[in-house]
Design an enzyme around this catalytic site. Sequence first.
Site, short mmCIF file in Angstrom:
data_model
loop_
_atom_site.label_atom_id
_atom_site.label_comp_id
_atom_site.label_asym_id
_atom_site.label_seq_id
_atom_site.Cartn_x
_atom_site.Cartn_y
_atom_site.Cartn_z
N SER A 181 -2.20 5.51 3.08
CA SER A 181 -2.11 4.11 2.63
C SER A 181 -0.67 3.61 2.65
O SER A 181 0.26 4.33 2.26
CB SER A 181 -2.66 3.99 1.20
N ALA A 182 -0.51 2.36 3.06
CA ALA A 182 0.81 1.72 3.02
C ALA A 182 1.32 1.57 1.58
O ALA A 182 2.50 1.27 1.37
CB ALA A 182 0.76 0.36 3.71
N ASP A 183 0.44 1.79 0.60
CA ASP A 183 0.89 1.75 -0.81
C ASP A 183 1.96 2.82 -1.06
O ASP A 183 2.86 2.63 -1.88
CB ASP A 183 -0.27 2.03 -1.77
N LYS A 242 -7.32 7.03 -6.00
CA LYS A 242 -8.79 7.10 -6.01
C LYS A 242 -9.24 8.50 -5.59
O LYS A 242 -8.65 9.11 -4.70
CB LYS A 242 -9.36 6.05 -5.07
N ASP A 273 -4.33 8.81 8.33
CA ASP A 273 -4.59 7.71 7.41
C ASP A 273 -3.88 7.93 6.07
O ASP A 273 -4.35 8.67 5.21
CB ASP A 273 -6.10 7.51 7.20
N LYS A 320 -7.60 -8.80 4.02
CA LYS A 320 -6.91 -7.80 3.20
C LYS A 320 -5.49 -7.63 3.77
O LYS A 320 -5.33 -7.23 4.92
CB LYS A 320 -7.69 -6.47 3.25
N VAL A 373 -1.89 -3.19 -3.18
CA VAL A 373 -0.80 -2.70 -4.03
C VAL A 373 0.53 -2.89 -3.28
O VAL A 373 1.51 -3.39 -3.85
CB VAL A 373 -1.02 -1.22 -4.41
N GLU A 426 -2.90 -7.64 -8.65
CA GLU A 426 -3.20 -7.77 -7.22
C GLU A 426 -4.51 -8.53 -6.99
O GLU A 426 -5.28 -8.76 -7.92
CB GLU A 426 -3.29 -6.38 -6.59
N1 PSU Z 1 -7.82 -0.50 -7.18
C1 PSU Z 1 -9.14 -0.78 -7.40
N2 PSU Z 1 -9.85 -1.30 -6.34
C2 PSU Z 1 -9.26 -1.58 -5.14
C3 PSU Z 1 -7.88 -1.30 -4.93
C4 PSU Z 1 -7.22 -0.76 -6.00
O1 PSU Z 1 -9.67 -0.53 -8.49
O2 PSU Z 1 -9.94 -2.08 -4.24
C5 PSU Z 1 -7.23 -1.64 -3.59
C6 PSU Z 1 -5.72 -1.86 -3.77
O3 PSU Z 1 -5.43 -3.16 -3.30
C7 PSU Z 1 -5.06 -0.81 -2.89
C8 PSU Z 1 -6.08 -0.68 -1.83
O4 PSU Z 1 -3.80 -1.21 -2.44
O5 PSU Z 1 -7.30 -0.62 -2.59
C9 PSU Z 1 -5.85 0.55 -0.95
O6 PSU Z 1 -6.30 0.27 0.34
P1 PSU Z 1 -5.96 1.28 1.55
O7 PSU Z 1 -6.55 2.58 1.11
O8 PSU Z 1 -6.62 0.69 2.77
O9 PSU Z 1 -4.47 1.33 1.64
MN MN Z 2 -5.62 3.40 5.49
#
Ligand code: PSU
Ligand code: MN
Length: 305
Positions: A142-144, A161, A140, A88, A108, A26
């Site tokens: 994530s769309a992942d 995370k 909230d 993003k 992701v 990614e």
């Molecule tokens: N893994 C990492 N660092 C990152 C990410 C993943 O070590 O920054 C990113 C990925 O692109 C993942 C995103 O899809 O963080 C999640 O963002 P959000 O929580 O806004 O969905």
């Molecule tokens: Mn989010």
Amino acid sequence: MTYPSLHITDEIKKALASGTAIVALESTIISHGLPYPENVSIARAIEQMVRDNGAIPATIAILDGKIKIGLSASDLEKLAHPDSNVIKVSRRDIGSVIARKANGATTVASTMIFAEMAGISVFATGGIGGVHQGAETDFDISADLPELGRTNVAVVSAGPKAILDLPLTMEYLETHGVPVIGYGTDELPAFWSRQSGIAVTDRADTPEEIAAIMKTKWALGLTGGLMIANPVPEADEIKAEALSGIIAQALDNARNKGVTGKAITPFLLDWIRHKTDGKSLATNRALVMNNAKVAAQIAVAYAKK
Ligand code: PSU
Ligand code: MN
């Protein structure tokens, strides 16, 4: 109207045609997850790690509205530089960024979408997004996560995370039928730490086992992704106890500053990096490299099946 096509490098086209192992990577981690200029060297090192383990790396991004599968050195530099105005891009943003011929770093979710379009089945990242703490009030998620429920790609990560609500993330994945497979572990890793106190429901100890599960699931027509949870190497981890206070501070700070939406994850990662004097950056680098290695081994095993 011509429809947007994939811009695939010759090397990756050849690999696709011959059935050579490929690993998707990614670009949000490059543009929004890591600081410049370390992001450039880490992105290169990840690609090299994939090669050293017998697969071809395919880093994915949108540049000038073009969907790129595989990046040149100048593409990578452009994505990494803080002045490049890289958006993003998750599933929601894809149409708009392409129509406007803008630059987008894929998360992701959107990397899975383009990997599937290109015919790539294995993808390495750092940590996936998940259900955020407090999601019961701010929604909230994530769309992942829904992407893992619908798109046919195996994603190798070091777990969700640790800034997230891990039990709720696991519940969500279960509801959407996403297998979470601990690689050499019975416990869900939490990105910077190997331990979370949460059990995974499936474990595999070899790339071949994972390749067999992927084949079987998809052969049955069970669409959707798989999450391979690969713990950070012991030598590089930050213990959960050492991080919990800093994560609580980071979350408080985001709330007080009114950080919302897609800015939250980069904000929290940045805060934690500063508060750990860069130690979290070294850990982030180590875990992504380890994921790239395991993903390449899985892709090689999958290509043999
Ligand atoms: N893994 C990492 N660092 C990152 C990410 C993943 O070590 O920054 C990113 C990925 O692109 C993942 C995103 O899809 O963080 C999640 O963002 P959000 O929580 O806004 O969905
Ligand atoms: Mn989010």
